[in-house]
Design an enzyme around this catalytic site. Sequence first.
Site, PDB file in Angstrom:
ATOM      1  N   PRO A 160       0.787  -1.227   0.000  1.00  8.99           N
ATOM      2  CA  PRO A 160       0.000   0.000   0.000  1.00  8.99           C
ATOM      3  C   PRO A 160       0.820   1.279   0.000  1.00  8.99           C
ATOM      4  O   PRO A 160       1.854   1.379   0.667  1.00  8.99           O
ATOM      5  CB  PRO A 160      -0.835  -0.109   1.283  1.00  8.99           C
ATOM      6  N   ASN A 161       0.323   2.228  -0.763  1.00  7.74           N
ATOM      7  CA  ASN A 161       0.848   3.600  -0.872  1.00  7.74           C
ATOM      8  C   ASN A 161       2.137   3.706  -1.680  1.00  7.74           C
ATOM      9  O   ASN A 161       2.602   4.817  -1.944  1.00  7.74           O
ATOM     10  CB  ASN A 161       1.044   4.250   0.520  1.00  7.74           C
ATOM     11  N   ARG A 175       5.000  12.088  -3.311  1.00  5.06           N
ATOM     12  CA  ARG A 175       4.764  12.639  -1.968  1.00  5.06           C
ATOM     13  C   ARG A 175       5.942  12.240  -1.071  1.00  5.06           C
ATOM     14  O   ARG A 175       6.572  11.207  -1.299  1.00  5.06           O
ATOM     15  CB  ARG A 175       3.503  12.026  -1.324  1.00  5.06           C
ATOM     16  N   TYR A 209      11.143   8.794   1.341  1.00  4.32           N
ATOM     17  CA  TYR A 209      11.218   7.671   0.400  1.00  4.32           C
ATOM     18  C   TYR A 209      11.921   8.002  -0.913  1.00  4.32           C
ATOM     19  O   TYR A 209      11.996   7.155  -1.802  1.00  4.32           O
ATOM     20  CB  TYR A 209       9.795   7.136   0.129  1.00  4.32           C
ATOM     21  N   ASN A 242       7.785  -5.873  -1.293  1.00  6.88           N
ATOM     22  CA  ASN A 242       7.811  -4.797  -0.308  1.00  6.88           C
ATOM     23  C   ASN A 242       6.372  -4.683   0.202  1.00  6.88           C
ATOM     24  O   ASN A 242       5.528  -4.060  -0.435  1.00  6.88           O
ATOM     25  CB  ASN A 242       8.261  -3.468  -0.929  1.00  6.88           C
ATOM     26  N   ALA A 279       3.320  -1.014   4.748  1.00  3.44           N
ATOM     27  CA  ALA A 279       2.858  -1.036   6.150  1.00  3.44           C
ATOM     28  C   ALA A 279       2.325  -2.403   6.577  1.00  3.44           C
ATOM     29  O   ALA A 279       2.331  -2.730   7.775  1.00  3.44           O
ATOM     30  CB  ALA A 279       1.792   0.039   6.356  1.00  3.44           C
ATOM     31  N   GLU A 296      12.169 -10.134   1.149  1.00  4.42           N
ATOM     32  CA  GLU A 296      11.480  -8.924   1.616  1.00  4.42           C
ATOM     33  C   GLU A 296      12.401  -7.721   1.431  1.00  4.42           C
ATOM     34  O   GLU A 296      13.565  -7.789   1.824  1.00  4.42           O
ATOM     35  CB  GLU A 296      11.152  -9.110   3.105  1.00  4.42           C
ATOM     36  N   HIS A 309      12.760  -3.254   1.619  1.00  2.00           N
ATOM     37  CA  HIS A 309      12.228  -1.949   2.029  1.00  2.00           C
ATOM     38  C   HIS A 309      13.169  -0.858   1.550  1.00  2.00           C
ATOM     39  O   HIS A 309      14.401  -1.026   1.599  1.00  2.00           O
ATOM     40  CB  HIS A 309      12.120  -1.860   3.552  1.00  2.00           C
ATOM     41  N   ARG A 334      13.929   3.359  12.360  1.00  2.00           N
ATOM     42  CA  ARG A 334      12.755   4.237  12.368  1.00  2.00           C
ATOM     43  C   ARG A 334      11.926   3.970  13.638  1.00  2.00           C
ATOM     44  O   ARG A 334      12.444   3.474  14.621  1.00  2.00           O
ATOM     45  CB  ARG A 334      11.953   4.025  11.074  1.00  2.00           C
TER      46      ARG A 334
HETATM   47  O1  CA2 Z   1      10.718   1.541   3.570  1.00  2.00           O
HETATM   48  C1  CA2 Z   1       9.824   0.895   3.010  1.00  2.00           C
HETATM   49  O2  CA2 Z   1       9.944   0.444   1.870  1.00  2.00           O
HETATM   50  C2  CA2 Z   1       8.485   0.684   3.714  1.00  2.00           C
HETATM   51  O3  CA2 Z   1       8.004  -0.615   3.370  1.00  2.00           O
HETATM   52  C3  CA2 Z   1       7.557   1.750   3.194  1.00  2.00           C
HETATM   53  C4  CA2 Z   1       6.195   1.732   3.881  1.00  2.00           C
HETATM   54  C5  CA2 Z   1       6.337   1.756   5.405  1.00  2.00           C
HETATM   55  O4  CA2 Z   1       5.069   1.636   6.015  1.00  2.00           O
HETATM   56  C6  CA2 Z   1       7.249   0.637   5.883  1.00  2.00           C
HETATM   57  O5  CA2 Z   1       7.383   0.742   7.284  1.00  2.00           O
HETATM   58  C7  CA2 Z   1       8.612   0.733   5.234  1.00  2.00           C
HETATM   59  C8  CA2 Z   1       5.367   2.951   3.466  1.00  2.00           C
HETATM   60  C9  CA2 Z   1       5.147   3.074   2.002  1.00  2.00           C
HETATM   61  C10 CA2 Z   1       4.440   4.363   1.767  1.00  2.00           C
HETATM   62  O6  CA2 Z   1       5.001   4.958   0.636  1.00  2.00           O
HETATM   63  C11 CA2 Z   1       4.767   6.295   0.441  1.00  2.00           C
HETATM   64  C12 CA2 Z   1       5.384   6.861  -0.639  1.00  2.00           C
HETATM   65  C13 CA2 Z   1       5.233   8.203  -0.876  1.00  2.00           C
HETATM   66  C14 CA2 Z   1       4.440   8.971  -0.055  1.00  2.00           C
HETATM   67  C15 CA2 Z   1       3.816   8.400   1.032  1.00  2.00           C
HETATM   68  C16 CA2 Z   1       3.981   7.049   1.272  1.00  2.00           C
END
Ligand code: CA2
Length: 145
Positions: free
Chosen positions: A9-10, A17, A22, A73, A76, A97, A99, A106
Site C-alpha cells: 500500500p501507498n 509525496r 522515500y 515490499n 505497512a 522482503e 524496504h 525508524r
Molecule cells: O521503507 C519501506 O519500503 C516501507 O516498506 C515503506 C512503507 C512503510 O510503512 C514501511 O514501514 C517501510 C510505506 C510506504 C508508503 O510509501 C509512500 C510513498 C510516498 C508517499 C507516502 C507514502
Amino acid sequence: MKFLVLHGPNLNLLGKREPGIYGTQTLENINSSLVELSSVLGCELSFFQSNSEGELIDNIQAAARECDGILINPAAYTHTSIAISDALSAVGIPCVEVHLSNIHRRETFRHSSMVAPVAVGQICGFGKDSYLLGLRALFNHVKNI
Ligand code: CA2
C-alpha cells in the site's frame, strides 16, 4: 525463471509525496530498473501493486502456479499482516522482503516484520537498490536450490 514483484500500500505514491523519507524515484522508475536487471540476469518479471491486503494475497496465491519466487515490499502490511505472512508461507516458493528505508532505525512499530520469518531474507535501507539487491539475492537463491 520468473519472479513476481509485489508492492504494498501507498507505494504507488513514490516520488510524488514525502520525497524526504522515500526519495524521488517513482514506482515506474524502480520497475524499469528491475526489468533492466532481469535482462542481465536472464529472468522474467511480473509486477503488481495494491493498496488492498486481499489483492496482494490473491497475487501471492497465483504466483505459486506461475513463478519461481516473490520479491515483496509489503509496505505497512509488513508490520501487521499475519494474512500475508500465512499466504507466503502457504505457497512455498521463496520470497525476499525489501524496504526502501531502514525500518530498524525508524519508529519502534516498524522494527518488527510479520514477513521476515517466512522470507529467505530481508534487505532494507538502500532505496531503489534494496529492490535490485533483493532481485539478485532471490535469483541466486533460486538458482542454487
Ligand atoms: O521503507 C519501506 O519500503 C516501507 O516498506 C515503506 C512503507 C512503510 O510503512 C514501511 O514501514 C517501510 C510505506 C510506504 C508508503 O510509501 C509512500 C510513498 C510516498 C508517499 C507516502 C507514502
